[in-house]
Design a protein around this motif. Structure first.
Motif, PDB file in Angstrom:
ATOM      1  N   GLU A 312       0.824  -1.216   0.000  1.00 37.98           N
ATOM      2  CA  GLU A 312       0.000   0.000   0.000  1.00 37.98           C
ATOM      3  C   GLU A 312       0.856   1.263   0.000  1.00 37.98           C
ATOM      4  OE1 GLU A 312      -3.040   0.126  -0.534  1.00 37.98           O
ATOM      5  OE2 GLU A 312      -3.836  -1.855  -0.023  1.00 37.98           O
ATOM      6  N   ARG A 313       2.168   1.100   0.232  1.00 35.63           N
ATOM      7  CA  ARG A 313       3.005   2.309   0.314  1.00 35.63           C
ATOM      8  C   ARG A 313       3.107   3.010  -1.030  1.00 35.63           C
ATOM      9  NH1 ARG A 313       8.268   0.342   3.319  1.00 35.63           N
ATOM     10  NH2 ARG A 313       9.094   1.584   1.604  1.00 35.63           N
ATOM     11  N   SER A 314       3.191   4.354  -0.973  1.00 42.97           N
ATOM     12  CA  SER A 314       3.198   5.115  -2.230  1.00 42.97           C
ATOM     13  C   SER A 314       4.604   5.246  -2.805  1.00 42.97           C
ATOM     14  CB  SER A 314       2.618   6.501  -1.987  1.00 42.97           C
ATOM     15  OG  SER A 314       3.409   7.155  -1.014  1.00 42.97           O
ATOM     16  N   ASP A 315       5.643   4.970  -1.988  1.00 47.95           N
ATOM     17  CA  ASP A 315       7.008   5.215  -2.457  1.00 47.95           C
ATOM     18  C   ASP A 315       7.717   3.948  -2.931  1.00 47.95           C
ATOM     19  OD1 ASP A 315       7.023   3.997  -0.030  1.00 47.95           O
ATOM     20  OD2 ASP A 315       8.682   5.187   0.815  1.00 47.95           O
ATOM     21  N   ARG A 317       9.398   1.315  -5.193  1.00 48.87           N
ATOM     22  CA  ARG A 317       9.940   1.235  -6.561  1.00 48.87           C
ATOM     23  C   ARG A 317       9.531  -0.114  -7.162  1.00 48.87           C
ATOM     24  NH1 ARG A 317      14.709   3.186  -4.082  1.00 48.87           N
ATOM     25  NH2 ARG A 317      15.639   1.093  -4.251  1.00 48.87           N
ATOM     26  N   THR A 343      -7.018  -0.419  -4.370  1.00 44.77           N
ATOM     27  CA  THR A 343      -6.041   0.448  -3.700  1.00 44.77           C
ATOM     28  C   THR A 343      -4.690   0.256  -4.375  1.00 44.77           C
ATOM     29  OG1 THR A 343      -5.471  -1.320  -2.202  1.00 44.77           O
ATOM     30  CG2 THR A 343      -7.215   0.174  -1.465  1.00 44.77           C
ATOM     31  N   ARG A 344      -3.629   0.874  -3.773  1.00 46.37           N
ATOM     32  CA  ARG A 344      -2.275   0.737  -4.344  1.00 46.37           C
ATOM     33  C   ARG A 344      -1.854  -0.723  -4.407  1.00 46.37           C
ATOM     34  NH1 ARG A 344      -0.979   5.246  -1.187  1.00 46.37           N
ATOM     35  NH2 ARG A 344      -0.894   7.089  -2.522  1.00 46.37           N
ATOM     36  N   GLN A 345      -2.274  -1.496  -3.416  1.00 50.98           N
ATOM     37  CA  GLN A 345      -1.930  -2.921  -3.392  1.00 50.98           C
ATOM     38  C   GLN A 345      -2.377  -3.591  -4.703  1.00 50.98           C
ATOM     39  OE1 GLN A 345      -3.592  -6.896  -1.225  1.00 50.98           O
ATOM     40  NE2 GLN A 345      -4.091  -4.986  -0.288  1.00 50.98           N
ATOM     41  N   ALA A 348      -0.192  -2.537  -7.555  1.00 53.28           N
ATOM     42  CA  ALA A 348       1.124  -3.183  -7.500  1.00 53.28           C
ATOM     43  C   ALA A 348       1.018  -4.619  -8.010  1.00 53.28           C
ATOM     44  CB  ALA A 348       1.658  -3.153  -6.076  1.00 53.28           C
TER      45      ALA A 348
END
Ligand code: ATP
Length: 413
Positions: A312-315, A317, A343-345, A348
């Motif tokens: 879930e982190r936005s940073d 790589r 979500t970001r997960q 990714a």
């Protein structure tokens, strides 16, 4: 007894009807090995329901395997899978015909494998699971098309009722509980209250059933189009919990199974595993002793959930996403993708599955040797660094990669 010869003529595909006629002819030529011959099982049920069915199950009063050999030679097929219970399969190019010696089964204790004794068709039907599966059609010359229905299967079919033959049915064989929810879901029938009672009372005897038999019935459920309904009924009726207290299927997993009707069974196994804890997965695996791909699919869920929050982190790589996800079976991640909220997960997971996992360096190990990297572990290490650089788009061309390698060599050597 009703005669369904006209119905057979009208409804069965020509090649099946021809095979049944051949089966009948072979039986009359071999009076020494077969005295009576019947069509049994799903094809009888489905014929009366007006549905097609692919499997031919024959019951032979006499010597089943001996008859199977004669039938195979008549049809130009082969006998495969002869079992100690007097069953054999005849395979022709286009058909698979299961032949069984008509038999009674007695169970020494609940859940035990049965003692099998050759018998007549009445006893053979009496050992079956549900009334709608306990009908037979006479295939002998004299009786062709006579329907034998001692347990009221026809009436139950008309009323869409699924009913076991006697109160001890599930104690004899608890796997019938899994068969019950499978047929109930597939046929859209209603399990009768007395059958449900008997089942729930006797599901404790699952303890005595081998992993292989439980696994085989679970596989058959996963092969059904109506698998979600069967699984949710198995959960609701406490059947899954009787198989193993750790066996539960999360509501979200069920929904995801429903949303993916065309995916392979292993994907649905991964959806079940996706929501299990490590202890639950381990004890389910121990109980059903599945093959390696099932173990991986069931076990990956809890490991994934340990890293899900990092995704879930936005940073992050791309190379960090790769590091987190590359050990997982692809199918397990596809299952998590199906389940993940938007979500970001989820992003990714999608980028790893769709693209990142395919991004490889342009240089090979040989290229590195040619560029002066010594043979040994350094090659692997540098290929890994190149891959990470490519994932993060720190290199574009082959020359970029060579420059990176030379720069690293200056530091490393
Ligand atoms: P379908 O899934 O459409 O019923 P099928 O007829 O091939 O296909 P099988 O599992 O091969 O089903 O079983 C054939 C017949 O054998 C069933 O219709 C049933 O009468 C009987 N049978 C199978 N398994 C059991 C069981 N565990 N207990 C009692 N009878 C069984």
């Amino acid at each position: 007894m009703p005669n369904v010869a006209a119905l057979m003529e009208r409804s069965l595909p020509r090649h099946i009807l021809d095979a049944l006629r051949s089966a009948s002819a072979v039986a009359s030529q071999e009076p020494g090995i077969v005295s009576e011959l019947y069509l049994v099982g799903g094809m009888v049920r489905d014929l009366v329901r007006g549905e097609g069915s692919a499997d031919i199950d024959l019951s032979v009063v006499g010597d089943g395997p001996g008859y199977a050999a004669a039938l195979a030679s008549h049809l130009g097929g082969q006998v495969t899978k002869v079992s100690e219970f007097g069953t054999a399969t005849v395979e022709t190019g286009s058909l698979s015909i299961d032949v069984a010696t008509a038999r009674t089964e007695t169970y020494e204790h609940p859940g035990a494998l049965p003692e099998v004794t050759p018998a007549g068709i009445t006893e053979d039907l009496a050992r079956r699971d549900f009334t709608v599966n306990a009908m037979a059609i006479d295939l002998s010359n004299g009786g062709w098309g006579e329907l034998i229905d001692p347990h009221g299967g026809m009436a139950d079919l008309m009323m869409k009722r699924l009913r076991s033959l006697h109160p001890a049915s599930f104690a004899d064989d608890p796997t019938r509980a899994l068969r019950a929810v499978r047929y109930e879901a597939r046929l859209a029938f209603t399990l009768q209250p007395a059958t449900v009672n008997d089942m729930q009372r006797d599901c404790v005897h699952f303890d005595a059933v081998s992993p292989a038999r439980v696994l085989a019935e679970l596989r058959r459920i996963l092969d059904e189009t109506a698998r979600t309904r069967a699984l949710s009924r198995a959960e609701e009726l406490g059947i899954l919990g009787s198989i193993s207290p750790a066996f539960r299927i999360a509501g979200r997993s069920l929904k995801a199974i429903e949303e993916t009707p065309d995916r392979e069974p292993l994907f649905h196994v991964a959806l079940i595993g996706a929501r299990l804890t490590q202890a639950e997965a381990a004890s389910l695996i121990e109980r059903i002793d599945p093959p390696a791909d099932w173990r991986e699919a069931l076990g990956a869920g809890s490991t994934y959930r340990e890293i899900a929050s990092i995704l879930e982190r936005s940073d992050l790589r791309p190379s960090e996403i790769a590091e987190l996800l590359e050990g997982f079976p692809v199918l397990a991640l596809e299952a998590q993708l199906q389940l993940a909220p938007a979500t970001r997960q989820k992003a990714a997971l999608r980028s790893w599955l769709d693209e990142l996992r395919f991004r490889e360096p342009l240089l090979s190990g040989n290229d590195l040797l040619e560029a002066g990297v010594p043979q040994g572990p350094l090659i692997g290490q540098l290929l890994d660094e190149l891959r990470r650089a490519r994932l993060d788009r720190a290199v574009g061309t082959r020359d970029d990669e060579l420059t990176l390698v030379k720069r690293r060599l200056r530091v490393l050597l």
